[in-house]
Design a protein around this motif. Structure first.
Motif, PDB file in Angstrom:
ATOM      1  N   ALA A 175       3.995   9.547  -9.925  1.00 37.61           N
ATOM      2  CA  ALA A 175       3.641   9.391 -11.336  1.00 37.61           C
ATOM      3  C   ALA A 175       2.367  10.141 -11.714  1.00 37.61           C
ATOM      4  CB  ALA A 175       3.469   7.907 -11.663  1.00 37.61           C
ATOM      5  N   GLN A 176       1.494  10.359 -10.799  1.00 34.81           N
ATOM      6  CA  GLN A 176       0.198  11.020 -11.016  1.00 34.81           C
ATOM      7  C   GLN A 176      -0.498  10.438 -12.247  1.00 34.81           C
ATOM      8  OE1 GLN A 176       0.950  15.229 -11.049  1.00 34.81           O
ATOM      9  NE2 GLN A 176       1.352  15.276  -8.861  1.00 34.81           N
ATOM     10  N   PRO A 177      -0.889   9.180 -12.205  1.00 38.27           N
ATOM     11  CA  PRO A 177      -1.479   8.528 -13.374  1.00 38.27           C
ATOM     12  C   PRO A 177      -2.855   9.070 -13.746  1.00 38.27           C
ATOM     13  CG  PRO A 177      -1.632   7.107 -11.478  1.00 38.27           C
ATOM     14  CD  PRO A 177      -0.798   8.289 -11.069  1.00 38.27           C
ATOM     15  N   TRP A 178      -3.479   9.851 -12.901  1.00 39.05           N
ATOM     16  CA  TRP A 178      -4.805  10.386 -13.205  1.00 39.05           C
ATOM     17  C   TRP A 178      -4.732  11.587 -14.151  1.00 39.05           C
ATOM     18  CZ3 TRP A 178      -2.510  10.211  -8.432  1.00 39.05           C
ATOM     19  CH2 TRP A 178      -1.999  11.414  -7.961  1.00 39.05           C
ATOM     20  N   GLN A 179      -3.555  12.183 -14.346  1.00 40.44           N
ATOM     21  CA  GLN A 179      -3.416  13.317 -15.250  1.00 40.44           C
ATOM     22  C   GLN A 179      -3.133  12.826 -16.673  1.00 40.44           C
ATOM     23  OE1 GLN A 179      -0.363  15.816 -13.696  1.00 40.44           O
ATOM     24  NE2 GLN A 179      -1.703  16.773 -12.182  1.00 40.44           N
TER      25      GLN A 179
ATOM     26  N   VAL B 137       0.834  -1.204   0.000  1.00 42.35           N
ATOM     27  CA  VAL B 137       0.000   0.000   0.000  1.00 42.35           C
ATOM     28  C   VAL B 137       0.866   1.250   0.000  1.00 42.35           C
ATOM     29  CG1 VAL B 137      -1.636   1.329   1.391  1.00 42.35           C
ATOM     30  CG2 VAL B 137      -2.023  -1.100   1.009  1.00 42.35           C
ATOM     31  N   VAL B 138       1.918   1.266   0.804  1.00 42.45           N
ATOM     32  CA  VAL B 138       2.809   2.424   0.847  1.00 42.45           C
ATOM     33  C   VAL B 138       3.514   2.597  -0.497  1.00 42.45           C
ATOM     34  CG1 VAL B 138       4.943   3.299   1.893  1.00 42.45           C
ATOM     35  CG2 VAL B 138       3.121   2.412   3.338  1.00 42.45           C
ATOM     36  N   ALA B 139       3.995   1.514  -1.078  1.00 44.18           N
ATOM     37  CA  ALA B 139       4.676   1.605  -2.377  1.00 44.18           C
ATOM     38  C   ALA B 139       3.720   2.112  -3.454  1.00 44.18           C
ATOM     39  CB  ALA B 139       5.238   0.239  -2.774  1.00 44.18           C
ATOM     40  N   PHE B 140       2.494   1.632  -3.467  1.00 41.42           N
ATOM     41  CA  PHE B 140       1.522   2.104  -4.446  1.00 41.42           C
ATOM     42  C   PHE B 140       1.212   3.578  -4.242  1.00 41.42           C
ATOM     43  CE2 PHE B 140      -2.868   3.020  -5.653  1.00 41.42           C
ATOM     44  CZ  PHE B 140      -2.806   2.720  -7.002  1.00 41.42           C
TER      45      PHE B 140
END
Length: 83
Positions: A66-70, A56-59
């Motif tokens: 990385a901000q994959p939602w952008q 969970v911490v690594a994710f």
């Protein structure tokens, strides 16, 4: 006599006979084995919790970096037309 009646009679005969001797250290060995199993289960549970927490911490760190939602920036510029 039905099958159930025969089984009950057999159990009664077994209970009426003399009981076998139980080893003296049986209770101590059983308690030791039970304690060992509990320790092993606790260790496995703790290892599982540590692993899940690390994942969970690594994710979370990856998601913040990385901000994959952008949406990714465009690699090329659109053509200029009409100038």
């Amino acid at each position: 006599m039905s099958g159930t009646g025969r089984k009950e009679d057999e159990v009664r005969r077994m209970l009426e006979t003399s009981h076998p001797q139980v080893p003296a250290a049986l209770a101590a060995r059983a308690a030791e084995r039970g304690a060992r199993l509990l320790r092993r289960r606790r260790a496995v549970r703790r290892l599982w919790l540590v692993t899940v927490t690390a994942v969970v911490v690594a994710f979370t760190v990856w998601a913040v970096v990385a901000q994959p939602w952008q949406t990714p920036p465009a690699e090329t510029t659109p053509p200029l037309e009409g100038w």
